[in-house]
Design a protein around this motif. Structure first.
Motif, PDB file in Angstrom:
ATOM      1  N   TRP A 177       0.818  -1.202   0.000  1.00 33.60           N
ATOM      2  CA  TRP A 177       0.000   0.000   0.000  1.00 33.60           C
ATOM      3  C   TRP A 177       0.857   1.260   0.000  1.00 33.60           C
ATOM      4  N   CYS A 178       0.436   2.234  -0.766  1.00 33.45           N
ATOM      5  CA  CYS A 178       1.070   3.557  -0.769  1.00 33.45           C
ATOM      6  C   CYS A 178       0.515   4.356   0.411  1.00 33.45           C
ATOM      7  N   PRO A 179       1.336   5.145   1.111  1.00 31.58           N
ATOM      8  CA  PRO A 179       0.831   5.974   2.214  1.00 31.58           C
ATOM      9  C   PRO A 179      -0.302   6.893   1.770  1.00 31.58           C
ATOM     10  N   CYS A 180      -0.243   7.339   0.528  1.00 30.70           N
ATOM     11  CA  CYS A 180      -1.300   8.208   0.000  1.00 30.70           C
ATOM     12  C   CYS A 180      -2.610   7.444  -0.119  1.00 30.70           C
ATOM     13  N   ASP A 181      -2.538   6.179  -0.557  1.00 32.74           N
ATOM     14  CA  ASP A 181      -3.742   5.355  -0.658  1.00 32.74           C
ATOM     15  C   ASP A 181      -4.342   5.078   0.716  1.00 32.74           C
ATOM     16  N   ILE A 182      -3.490   4.819   1.698  1.00 26.87           N
ATOM     17  CA  ILE A 182      -3.978   4.575   3.058  1.00 26.87           C
ATOM     18  C   ILE A 182      -4.719   5.803   3.571  1.00 26.87           C
ATOM     19  N   ALA A 183      -4.144   6.984   3.334  1.00 26.59           N
ATOM     20  CA  ALA A 183      -4.789   8.225   3.772  1.00 26.59           C
ATOM     21  C   ALA A 183      -6.129   8.417   3.061  1.00 26.59           C
ATOM     22  N   ARG A 184      -6.197   8.051   1.781  1.00 26.63           N
ATOM     23  CA  ARG A 184      -7.451   8.186   1.028  1.00 26.63           C
ATOM     24  C   ARG A 184      -8.518   7.245   1.572  1.00 26.63           C
ATOM     25  N   VAL A 185      -8.109   6.040   1.970  1.00 30.17           N
ATOM     26  CA  VAL A 185      -9.052   5.073   2.531  1.00 30.17           C
ATOM     27  C   VAL A 185      -9.644   5.609   3.831  1.00 30.17           C
ATOM     28  N   VAL A 186      -8.786   6.133   4.707  1.00 28.37           N
ATOM     29  CA  VAL A 186      -9.250   6.672   5.991  1.00 28.37           C
ATOM     30  C   VAL A 186     -10.200   7.850   5.763  1.00 28.37           C
ATOM     31  N   ASP A 187      -9.884   8.666   4.769  1.00 34.50           N
ATOM     32  CA  ASP A 187     -10.702   9.848   4.485  1.00 34.50           C
ATOM     33  C   ASP A 187     -12.024   9.474   3.821  1.00 34.50           C
ATOM     34  N   LYS A 188     -12.024   8.437   2.971  1.00 34.83           N
ATOM     35  CA  LYS A 188     -13.204   8.084   2.177  1.00 34.83           C
ATOM     36  C   LYS A 188     -14.177   7.192   2.929  1.00 34.83           C
TER      37      LYS A 188
END
Length: 447
Positions: A177-188
């Protein structure tokens, strides 16, 4: 937590939750349990649900953590199950002893789904819509109070507020996982089960190196014109490029029409193809390709792509014909792709093509999304939930540009390993399974 839906190949086994109750649930009404235990301050204020009396209480008289854990587990887990199952509830169904240590006990939810399903089947179907509504409202109230207390109540390690702690984030990073993708998951995603499911999902494109990425930016999705390399379908392929005449494309654009592509096999030259540019009319069926340049189907220097890529795209587009037309013809289905249909030069013609993107996608028969990660995934082997989870966490979702292309589509297809799926149809198929799957029980209680 065996009852939670997991990916086909989860990154790790389900979370083990220790059994910490200090007493069994007393069997009384669920909503009154804190009152019976002289902890009425745990219940929300009915006139102001956002105000929680325990907050002030905990500041003045902090409750020991172990006592908090025991009380909440007895009330919110065993009490809720008792309320939903009724007389068939047996707490021992949900407790297992560790084989390595008889003194260590865990919560097991392996029997939860069949138990709840049995309880639902035994429940008398309400005679009227009013009775059905009352039953749903009652269950909804139980769940709302339980979630309210769990999320906003005495915090046991800040579990709900910070579910993606450093340990979980590190595990996801190890699984590609990319850190950016993880952040997007938490936000979405806000639902706990969704966050849990995604945290157990391995990235299929895990070979990508995200070391330079941050929670704000994925370095791999930044296009470097000088370093960009157009990819072939397979590593080691050296087939020549096929190109178009930019002047032909520009002339079509100036007439207010859309340049479309047809791939033609060259006679006597096995495997070689050329590209024909076709001018659209008001009733021309065609399929635009929506992709991100990171996947290698772009070309910043010329309107050309490797012949293997064009053959591949043409084949996938024409496989859509049976799903798009009641009576498909033998005529090849035309397609559009920015790499060939947006002139690299002159700049005015490139800007004209960009200004016509709305028209290009709105007038299309359908749009085909080609994402490199999704094309490695066999959606036939996974649950519909995982299919959608992989779609919503795909690289294609990184770009606002591509999301616009999908949003304008009359029908939106996503190419997976063996076939393209229709997004709306995937939703309908998943919704059709919900009434028979107790994990989606909420909207169907009482049916």
């Amino acid at each position: 937590m065996e009852h939670f839906l997991l990916p086909q190949d989860p990154s790790s086994s389900p979370v083990k939750v220790p059994y910490v109750c200090q007493e069994p649930y007393d069997g009384g009404p669920f909503l009154e349990y804190p009152i019976r235990k002289k902890k009425s301050w745990l219940l929300p204020d009915t006139e102001n649900p956002r105000f929680m009396p325990y907050r002030l209480r905990e500041v003045l008289h902090p409750t020991p953590t172990r006592e908090q854990e025991a009380f909440l587990q007895t009330w919110l887990f065993f009490g809720l199950l008792h309320t939903l199952q009724g007389e068939t509830f047996d707490a021992e169904d949900y407790i297992v002893t560790a084989t390595s240590n008889p003194k260590l006990r865990y919560i097991s939810t392996s029997k939860m789904l069949p138990n709840l399903d049995d309880a639902r089947r035994r429940r008398t179907i309400p005679a009227t819509d009013a009775d059905k509504k009352k039953q749903l409202e009652q269950v909804s109230q139980y769940l709302k109070v339980a979630m309210n207390a769990g999320i906003n109540g005495p915090q046991v390690g800040g579990f709900f507020y910070n579910f993606y702690n450093e340990e979980i984030r590190a595990e996801m990073r190890r699984n590609g996982w990319c850190p950016c993708d993880i952040a997007r998951v938490v936000d979405k995603f806000q639902h706990f089960q969704t966050l849990y499911f995604v945290s157990k999902m391995k990235r299929i494109d895990s070979v990508l190196d995200h070391e330079r990425c941050t929670s704000e930016l994925c370095a791999l999705y930044q296009t470097d014109r000088e370093a960009y390399r157009t990819k072939h379908c397979q590593q080691g392929c050296n087939c020549p490029d096929a190109s178009i005449n930019p002047a032909t494309v520009s002339a079509i654009l100036r007439r207010g029409n859309i340049p479309l592509l047809r791939i033609v096999e060259l006679k006597g030259r096995a495997g070689e193809v050329c590209v024909e540019v076709v001018e659209s009319t008001t009733d021309t069926p065609y399929v635009p390709i929506s992709h991100v340049w990171k996947d290698g189907m772009g070309n910043p220097n010329s309107n050309a792509l490797p012949q293997c890529q064009l053959r591949h795209v043409s084949r996938l587009v024409n496989l859509l014909k049976t799903g798009l037309f009641a009576e498909p013809t033998s005529e090849p289905l035309l397609f559009w792709i920015d790499t060939l249909c947006c002139p690299v030069e002159p700049l005015d013609d490139k800007l004209l093509a960009i200004s016509m993107l709305h028209k290009t996608y709105v007038e299309a028969t359908a749009v085909l999304v080609m994402d490199a990660g999704l094309q490695l995934c066999d959606h036939r082997e996974i649950h519909g939930v995982e299919t959608l989870a992989r779609l919503y966490t795909s690289g294609w979702m990184h770009r606002l540009w591509t999301l616009q292309e999908g949003g304008l589509a009359k029908r939106l297809f996503f190419q997976f390993k063996h076939e393209a799926i229709d997004l709306e149809q995937q939703y309908r198929e998943l919704q059709a399974t919900m009434p028979s799957d107790v994990r989606f029980l909420g909207p169907y209680m009482g049916k």
